[in-house]
Design a protein around this motif. Sequence first.
Motif, PDB file in Angstrom:
ATOM      1  N   LYS A  74       0.836  -1.211   0.000  1.00 40.47           N
ATOM      2  CA  LYS A  74       0.000   0.000   0.000  1.00 40.47           C
ATOM      3  C   LYS A  74       0.866   1.254   0.000  1.00 40.47           C
ATOM      4  CE  LYS A  74      -4.061  -1.766   2.462  1.00 40.47           C
ATOM      5  NZ  LYS A  74      -4.866  -1.604   3.684  1.00 40.47           N
ATOM      6  N   ASP A 115      -1.178  -5.637  -5.613  1.00 37.91           N
ATOM      7  CA  ASP A 115      -1.977  -4.445  -5.341  1.00 37.91           C
ATOM      8  C   ASP A 115      -2.770  -4.048  -6.593  1.00 37.91           C
ATOM      9  OD1 ASP A 115      -1.909  -1.887  -3.198  1.00 37.91           O
ATOM     10  OD2 ASP A 115      -2.409  -1.369  -5.265  1.00 37.91           O
ATOM     11  N   ASP A 143      -4.820  -1.523  -7.182  1.00 38.56           N
ATOM     12  CA  ASP A 143      -4.710  -0.111  -7.547  1.00 38.56           C
ATOM     13  C   ASP A 143      -3.427   0.156  -8.335  1.00 38.56           C
ATOM     14  OD1 ASP A 143      -7.130   0.654  -6.320  1.00 38.56           O
ATOM     15  OD2 ASP A 143      -6.132   0.805  -4.374  1.00 38.56           O
ATOM     16  N   TYR A 155      -3.918  -0.902 -11.928  1.00 37.38           N
ATOM     17  CA  TYR A 155      -4.713   0.098 -12.633  1.00 37.38           C
ATOM     18  C   TYR A 155      -3.851   1.321 -12.978  1.00 37.38           C
ATOM     19  CZ  TYR A 155      -8.398   3.371 -13.828  1.00 37.38           C
ATOM     20  OH  TYR A 155      -9.174   4.282 -14.489  1.00 37.38           O
TER      21      TYR A 155
END
Length: 159
Positions: free
Chosen positions: A91, A125, A127, A130
Amino acid sequence: PEDILFLKLSEAQEKPDWLNEAFLEACVKNNTKQIHFYLSLGINSNSVLYTQNPIILFNIAEYYALDKTHAEGLKKSFFYFKFAAEKGFAKAQFRLGQCFEQGLGTARDGKEALQYYLYAAEQGDVDAYYALGKIYYHRDTDKRESIEKAIHYFAIAAK
């Protein structure tokens, strides 16, 4: 005026031990509301660096990232995201990629952003996948290869 969130060491030592312990417990439990409360009381976030716990470091970074209008807060946010990212926390690696991509707390650096997104994506992850898709979609060099990579990353993110 002195920033209450970065107290001098002598002032930090005056804080009761239970307050520091409560802050650390809130960080470990990922209780954002409590973390923000304790930081607002003047807990010296530098004092938790010894823990080497990437979750704690990440939560402190998120606190400072809330106010995107103050450069000093963004620099502190970047500082803590970097510490947590270097510990391999996905993260934090993603958020550090955002910092480099958008110039939050540091100079814009597309190469560094790409690298940290890749680190986070290697750990699954979504995100980050993306973000990688967006980067490759908007690239001007070797458009065909970039579009293929963008589709690849978007497909993984969509799963």
